[in-house]
Design a protein around this motif. Structure first.
Motif, PDB file in Angstrom:
ATOM      1  N   ALA A   1       0.892  -1.161  -0.002  1.00 38.44           N
ATOM      2  CA  ALA A   1       0.148  -0.058   0.072  1.00 38.44           C
ATOM      3  C   ALA A   1       0.892   1.116  -0.004  1.00 38.44           C
ATOM      4  CB  ALA A   1      -1.011  -0.058   1.321  1.00 38.44           C
ATOM      5  N   ASN A   2       1.922   1.246   0.680  1.00 33.62           N
ATOM      6  CA  ASN A   2       2.756   2.408   0.667  1.00 33.62           C
ATOM      7  C   ASN A   2       3.431   2.678  -0.751  1.00 33.62           C
ATOM      8  OD1 ASN A   2       4.563   1.340   3.893  1.00 33.62           O
ATOM      9  ND2 ASN A   2       2.945   2.762   3.635  1.00 33.62           N
ATOM     10  N   ARG A   3       3.902   1.973  -1.233  1.00 30.59           N
ATOM     11  CA  ARG A   3       4.405   1.639  -2.457  1.00 30.59           C
ATOM     12  C   ARG A   3       3.371   2.192  -3.541  1.00 30.59           C
ATOM     13  NH1 ARG A   3       6.616  -2.910  -0.544  1.00 30.59           N
ATOM     14  NH2 ARG A   3       8.742  -2.691  -0.263  1.00 30.59           N
ATOM     15  N   ALA A   4       2.072   1.676  -3.414  1.00 32.31           N
ATOM     16  CA  ALA A   4       1.118   1.878  -4.512  1.00 32.31           C
ATOM     17  C   ALA A   4       0.761   3.435  -4.149  1.00 32.31           C
ATOM     18  CB  ALA A   4      -0.021   1.230  -4.253  1.00 32.31           C
ATOM     19  N   ILE A   5       0.661   3.950  -2.985  1.00 30.70           N
ATOM     20  CA  ILE A   5       0.344   5.191  -2.831  1.00 30.70           C
ATOM     21  C   ILE A   5       1.377   6.397  -3.401  1.00 30.70           C
ATOM     22  CG2 ILE A   5      -0.044   7.137  -1.241  1.00 30.70           C
ATOM     23  CD1 ILE A   5      -1.445   4.855   0.506  1.00 30.70           C
TER      24      ILE A   5
ATOM     25  N   ALA B   1      -8.349   6.761  -3.116  1.00 30.97           N
ATOM     26  CA  ALA B   1      -8.299   6.858  -4.845  1.00 30.97           C
ATOM     27  C   ALA B   1      -8.550   8.108  -5.379  1.00 30.97           C
ATOM     28  CB  ALA B   1      -9.250   5.517  -5.397  1.00 30.97           C
ATOM     29  N   ARG B   2      -9.628   8.726  -4.878  1.00 35.37           N
ATOM     30  CA  ARG B   2     -10.171  10.124  -5.658  1.00 35.37           C
ATOM     31  C   ARG B   2      -9.075  10.984  -5.721  1.00 35.37           C
ATOM     32  NH1 ARG B   2     -13.064  11.718  -1.928  1.00 35.37           N
ATOM     33  NH2 ARG B   2     -14.549  10.415  -2.212  1.00 35.37           N
ATOM     34  N   THR B   3      -8.195  10.907  -4.902  1.00 34.74           N
ATOM     35  CA  THR B   3      -7.078  12.217  -4.956  1.00 34.74           C
ATOM     36  C   THR B   3      -6.195  11.901  -6.205  1.00 34.74           C
ATOM     37  OG1 THR B   3      -5.208  10.550  -3.654  1.00 34.74           O
ATOM     38  CG2 THR B   3      -6.752  12.163  -2.466  1.00 34.74           C
TER      39      THR B   3
ATOM     40  N   PHE C   1     -12.430  11.336 -11.116  1.00 34.75           N
ATOM     41  CA  PHE C   1     -13.538  10.979 -11.472  1.00 34.75           C
ATOM     42  C   PHE C   1     -14.348   9.980 -10.510  1.00 34.75           C
ATOM     43  CE2 PHE C   1     -10.469   8.685 -13.741  1.00 34.75           C
ATOM     44  CZ  PHE C   1     -10.824   7.122 -13.629  1.00 34.75           C
ATOM     45  N   VAL C   2     -13.567   9.660  -9.660  1.00 37.92           N
ATOM     46  CA  VAL C   2     -14.029   8.418  -8.778  1.00 37.92           C
ATOM     47  C   VAL C   2     -14.726   8.991  -7.678  1.00 37.92           C
ATOM     48  CG1 VAL C   2     -13.434   6.547  -7.020  1.00 37.92           C
ATOM     49  CG2 VAL C   2     -12.049   6.894  -9.304  1.00 37.92           C
ATOM     50  N   GLY C   3     -16.246   8.720  -7.684  1.00 36.46           N
ATOM     51  CA  GLY C   3     -17.033   9.075  -6.456  1.00 36.46           C
ATOM     52  C   GLY C   3     -17.065  10.671  -6.042  1.00 36.46           C
ATOM     53  N   ARG C   4     -17.683  10.866  -5.016  1.00 34.46           N
ATOM     54  CA  ARG C   4     -17.591  12.394  -4.519  1.00 34.46           C
ATOM     55  C   ARG C   4     -17.133  12.121  -2.915  1.00 34.46           C
ATOM     56  NH1 ARG C   4     -22.762  15.646  -5.998  1.00 34.46           N
ATOM     57  NH2 ARG C   4     -21.096  17.238  -5.364  1.00 34.46           N
TER      58      ARG C   4
ATOM     59  N   TRP D   1     -10.488  17.131   0.721  1.00 35.85           N
ATOM     60  CA  TRP D   1     -10.552  16.003   0.246  1.00 35.85           C
ATOM     61  C   TRP D   1     -10.130  15.628  -1.161  1.00 35.85           C
ATOM     62  CZ3 TRP D   1     -13.497  15.808  -4.431  1.00 35.85           C
ATOM     63  CH2 TRP D   1     -14.217  16.836  -4.481  1.00 35.85           C
ATOM     64  N   ARG D   2      -9.469  16.520  -1.544  1.00 37.54           N
ATOM     65  CA  ARG D   2      -8.670  16.359  -2.762  1.00 37.54           C
ATOM     66  C   ARG D   2      -7.261  16.283  -2.617  1.00 37.54           C
ATOM     67  NH1 ARG D   2     -11.578  17.997  -7.425  1.00 37.54           N
ATOM     68  NH2 ARG D   2     -13.254  19.298  -7.065  1.00 37.54           N
ATOM     69  N   LEU D   3      -6.560  16.414  -1.309  1.00 30.82           N
ATOM     70  CA  LEU D   3      -5.325  16.301  -1.084  1.00 30.82           C
ATOM     71  C   LEU D   3      -4.648  15.227  -0.504  1.00 30.82           C
ATOM     72  CD1 LEU D   3      -5.253  19.923   0.531  1.00 30.82           C
ATOM     73  CD2 LEU D   3      -5.098  19.296  -1.798  1.00 30.82           C
ATOM     74  N   HIS D   4      -3.529  14.690  -1.200  1.00 25.90           N
ATOM     75  CA  HIS D   4      -3.031  13.300  -0.884  1.00 25.90           C
ATOM     76  C   HIS D   4      -1.693  13.847   0.020  1.00 25.90           C
ATOM     77  CE1 HIS D   4       0.196  13.749  -3.909  1.00 25.90           C
ATOM     78  NE2 HIS D   4      -1.061  14.070  -4.906  1.00 25.90           N
TER      79      HIS D   4
END
Length: 140
Positions: A20-24, A102-104, A108-111, A133-136
């Motif tokens: 998960a760390n690597r994927a993010i 995932a939305r970050t 287009f993924v959800g609200r 909610w847009r910030l990673h």
């Protein structure tokens, strides 16, 4: 007076959490995969840290001392520590926002989910950033 810190995780945990760390980091094109807010310097000793963690059930506060080899710190002198504790009092135990994470990178993924949180969203909300909610973690 206690200073609030943003702690950004640059390490890699073993097993599934490491994947998960690597994927993010890959999808966000960042060296960071997780964010915490800390009431005091977490390199100097255990302090209260606030975040949302999927493997820990969502929004949680935990006393931790962080390893400087795996974390970077930024002091946030303009944000009162009380803001962190107020957020915790209002949102403790609310679920982790997997879709929001995932939305970050996939807008287009959800609200925005009104009752679920991911780590950097918690930190940005306490800092009163618009559209937190847009910030990673890499953007913080």
């Amino acid at each position: 007076m206690t200073t609030l810190y943003l702690a950004s995780y640059k390490g890699t945990r073993p097993g599934l959490q490491g994947l998960a760390n690597r994927a993010i980091r890959f999808f966000t094109k960042s060296i960071y995969s997780h964010s915490e807010l800390c009431a005091g310097d977490p390199f100097a000793g255990p302090v209260d840290c606030l975040s949302s963690v999927g493997s820990e059930g969502g929004v949680r506060m935990k006393r931790m001392q962080l390893n400087p080899d795996k974390w970077d710190l930024i002091a946030l002198p303009g944000t009162p520590v009380d803001a962190m504790y107020s957020f915790w009092a209002e949102h403790k135990g609310e679920p982790y926002d997997w879709v929001g994470c995932a939305r970050t990178v996939l807008p287009f993924v959800g609200r925005e989910h009104p009752l679920a949180w991911f780590c950097s969203e918690v930190c940005a909300t306490v800092r009163a950033y618009p559209e937190a909610w847009r910030l990673h973690p890499g953007v913080l």
